[in-house]
Design an enzyme around this catalytic site. Sequence first.
Site, PDB file in Angstrom:
ATOM      1  CE1 TYR A  80      -4.183  -1.862   5.512  1.00 34.96           C
ATOM      2  CE2 TYR A  80      -3.504   0.297   4.868  1.00 34.96           C
ATOM      3  CZ  TYR A  80      -4.151  -0.971   4.458  1.00 34.96           C
ATOM      4  OH  TYR A  80      -4.165  -1.248   3.190  1.00 34.96           O
TER       5      TYR A  80
ATOM      6  CB  SER B 148      -0.969   0.192   1.316  1.00 40.48           C
ATOM      7  OG  SER B 148      -1.572   1.091   1.318  1.00 40.48           O
TER       8      SER B 148
END
Length: 706
Positions: free
Chosen positions: A596, A583
């Site tokens: 995260y 990501s």
Amino acid sequence: METLTQTKFKHVSYLWDKNKAEQLQNDEVGLLIYRSNLLGADLRLTNYGGGNTSCKAMATDPLTGKKTEVMWVKGSGGDIGTLKRSGLAALYVDRLRSLENIYRGIDHEDEMVELFNHCIFDLASKAPSIDTPLHGFLPFKHIDHLHPDAAIAIAASKDGKRITQELFNGTIGWVDWQRPGFDLGLKLKQCIDEKPDLRGIMLGSHGLFTWGNTAYESYVNTLEVIERCAEYLKEHYSKKKIFGGEKIKNISKEERRGQAAALAPVLRGFCSRDNRMIGHFTDDDRVLEFINSNDLERLAPMGTSCPDHFLRTKISPLVLTLEPNEDLKDWKKIKERIAPEFEAYRQMYQDYYKSCKHPNSPAIRDANPVVILYPGIGMFTFAKDKQTARVAAEFYINAINVMKGAEAISTYTSLPRQEAFNIEYWLLEEAKLQRMPKPKPLTGRVAIITGSAGGIGKAVAKKFVNEGGCVVLSDNDPTRIKQAEEEFRLEFGKDAFTSTLLDVTNAGHIEEAMKTSALDFGGLDIIVNNAGLSISKALEDHTEQDWDLLYDVLVKGQFLMTKSALTIMRKQSVGGDVINIVSKNALVSGPNNAGYGSAKAAQLHLSRLNAAELGADKIRVNTINPDAVIADSKIWAGAWAEGRAKAYGVSVEELPSFYAKRTLLNEIILPEDIANACFALVGGLLNKSTGNILNVDGGVAMSFPR
């Protein structure tokens, strides 16, 4: 039209539906298609792609307007079970038969194939096959040429001609083995000219011709002849030990499956020395009966008889000397053990080629075995793609059935090696191979994509299949994976994919996923670590449970999957690819993202570490950093979307446009964009690239790695 019932037949399936047939009563070609599909639906009647069917009927000649006799026959390639009108060749019967006037003899019969084109009635029809004259020179309206195991068992037995004569009281003729072609068509004509009341002809070592004046008569005649052959074999099975009796006792299916999964990647590595191969494994009862028998050592080297069987299984199988309960954990020692067996097989194949080749023979092809038998465990087959490997296994089971039947009634005889070579390296077969489309970039490659029942994972799986690859669909949601299975089955068929329930934090699930890949495809080439979840909370709201879940799925899951895949890739010794879907959050700091974002950063650095370590194995490890891929994503269906919307002060509905506007390209990122990036990394143009980060985020300047 008289109709029978299934009760008359014990060994074949009677499928004729009178009502369906009556709807086609004025359409002889339609009845041909109907009959063909029924015959092809029963693999006891003929193997996949094997045999051909025909009909002759009057049609209007487009050039003269007069009625003329036309033969419709299955064209080159194809399968009668799925045959459609577009798969038929249509030829003028009189023109085809007139070719006999210019036939120069058996040494020149290959030149006749091009002359079939001068006999074409329907210019849109399929190219005529080599078997066209076999149908054309017989006078019957409807003809079936099939490869039923029960008939070939008689045809391939030492006493086949005598048995055929006695079994059918002289109503089935006999033509000795000869390669299919124009001359064989003339031999069939001679056979029927000498005895016009025959109901069929047995071709030595090859197959069966049967016929009738109507589609139905031909269908029933075919079933009756094959039924009688099968019943005759059954009567003899109890009189003689099958394959000389059992030599090896069966072990449990679970143990067989474990041994096969452990060994398959090793075998695949050997078979992929020249070209990357896909594998198939079966421990079918018929296979076990053969490979566990006393006669395996005598029969296996003999090879097959029917040319259709031989073309797909090669001159003979490789029989491994491993014990069923062999300890396969030390796979390096196992590779050393069986390497000489592969080398001996390759040498045997090269000697076979050299001793049989003609001055104009095509160059030698891959010398590795197609069929590998592991006594006590099962049969492996390796080929260019899954369908070809699976069909090769089906054909070798046909060959086993033939050997079983022939040995029960007499003695099995295989094709002489020169005849086998003349089939395998036939210039017409070579021309057919040359006409096949070029392999796609991922042909011969196997990929496991985690989290592939939806979103990015499913898009990657579809992209890989479209580019020729085989994929293992995996997900921790049973409902979603069933939906994905059905979607892939409808879109790609059964050979392009398999599936497994996979929670990447569960070691047992991971082990089963690797077994599935090894058993269904022979091994593994690509891992796409895509499974994930997202939790967006302010630091004070983040729980220890949230933290552990994120790190278990994203970091530990990537670690465990890569480690498990590494063992298979090393067994194969042909390199591989690991793609980690990370990501932009691995590089960009943002609010409400402690767990995260840090887990994604760990994923990214783990990718670098793995790339540094695995390069010596030719295993490339690369990273893709997407951003805001919302479509079909479970992540965005829940609290994550709400959390991100809250962090940026917009509504959930505004998120896609919000993310697009903050990119340099002002683009919404779709799952297909990530799939394209994955393919870019494994499609062949970046084989010397590893340790890279590929951003697919529309351009987020803060996430530039340099």
